[in-house]
Write a protein that holds these residues in place. Structure first.
Motif, short mmCIF file in Angstrom:
data_model
loop_
_atom_site.label_atom_id
_atom_site.label_comp_id
_atom_site.label_asym_id
_atom_site.label_seq_id
_atom_site.Cartn_x
_atom_site.Cartn_y
_atom_site.Cartn_z
N ARG A 119 3.73 -1.26 14.51
CA ARG A 119 3.21 -1.65 13.19
C ARG A 119 2.32 -0.55 12.63
O ARG A 119 2.42 -0.17 11.46
N ALA A 120 1.44 -0.01 13.48
CA ALA A 120 0.54 1.06 13.04
C ALA A 120 1.33 2.30 12.64
O ALA A 120 0.98 2.98 11.67
N ALA A 121 2.40 2.61 13.38
CA ALA A 121 3.22 3.78 13.05
C ALA A 121 3.94 3.59 11.72
O ALA A 121 4.03 4.52 10.92
N PHE A 122 4.45 2.39 11.46
CA PHE A 122 5.09 2.11 10.18
C PHE A 122 4.10 2.28 9.03
O PHE A 122 4.40 2.87 8.00
N ILE A 181 8.44 -1.55 5.61
CA ILE A 181 9.08 -2.33 6.67
C ILE A 181 8.14 -3.47 7.05
O ILE A 181 6.93 -3.25 7.18
N PRO A 182 8.65 -4.69 7.22
CA PRO A 182 7.78 -5.79 7.64
C PRO A 182 7.13 -5.49 8.99
O PRO A 182 7.65 -4.71 9.79
N ASP A 183 5.99 -6.09 9.23
CA ASP A 183 5.32 -5.90 10.51
C ASP A 183 6.21 -6.42 11.64
O ASP A 183 6.69 -7.56 11.58
N LEU A 202 10.33 4.49 19.98
CA LEU A 202 10.40 4.59 18.53
C LEU A 202 9.03 4.94 17.96
O LEU A 202 8.92 5.78 17.05
N ALA A 203 7.99 4.33 18.48
CA ALA A 203 6.63 4.66 18.04
C ALA A 203 6.31 6.12 18.36
O ALA A 203 5.71 6.82 17.54
#
Length: 201
Positions: free
Chosen positions: A86-89, A96-98, A190-191
């Motif tokens: 979430r933090a990376a998004f 992008i949704p959490d 992914l992160a």
């Protein structure tokens, strides 16, 4: 111990299949013993109203709180991975949704095609012609192929299976990609990729 299981099974009556009665008896006894070992005041019994099901009855708020804490501890790694993702998004300003944890996996939800396109670039994939209309079916399929390839490379073998939802003129909904869920280890990679890859030119 066998006598206890038999007596619990007998309470289910003749309406449940024998295998369902046996499974409910075993599961309720296992849950009861686990709760007792954890200090939780929760009585798990085979249901008399719904044969083959386990009835846990009413529990005190303190018991519910403790059960929540124990469950969260068991999925701590998944919760940490979803929070990091979430933090990376957010750091990359991706629409992008959490992400959230479901069944021990990380759910990525649905995202607009422009966000999927940008995610592809952030993961090292090629960018399309900016004049291409991504919501057209052929272009959307090409986007999916580019995203999956970039995702696999960036996560060292991770698998993504996006589903394309075209825009709807009737309800005025924009076209979306549903990314589905990924394992915790893949979410961590992914992160890593989002945190380390530079912005595409």
């Amino acid at each position: 111990m066998t006598a206890n299981i038999t007596s619990l099974t007998d309470r289910l009556g003749p309406h449940a299949r024998p295998d369902a009665r046996r499974a409910a008896s075993t599961a309720s006894l296992d849950l009861h013993n686990a709760c007792t070992a954890a200090g939780l005041s929760l009585s798990a019994l085979p249901s008399t109203e719904r044969p083959g099901q386990v009835d846990i009855g009413w529990v005190a708020p303190e018991t519910a709180d403790e059960l929540t804490r124990l469950i969260r501890r068991s999925i701590k790694q998944a919760l940490r991975a979803s929070e990091r993702l979430r933090a990376a998004f957010h750091a990359r300003a991706l629409d992008i949704p959490d992400p959230y944890v479901r069944h021990g996996r990380i759910e990525l939800g649905q995202l607009p095609l422009a966000a999927a396109d940008r995610l592809t670039g952030l993961l090292g994939g090629p960018l399309p012609d900016p004049d291409v209309e991504l919501s057209y079916w052929p272009e959307a399929q090409l986007l999916i192929a580019r995203l999956c390839k970039a995702f696999k490379q960036a996560t060292r073998g991770g698998f993504l299976d996006p589903q394309f939802h075209p825009d709807c003129l009737h309800c005025n909904a924009e076209a979306l990609l549903a990314l589905g869920s990924i394992p915790v280890a893949t979410a961590r990679r992914l992160a890593d990729a989002l945190e380390s890859h530079p912005e595409p030119a």
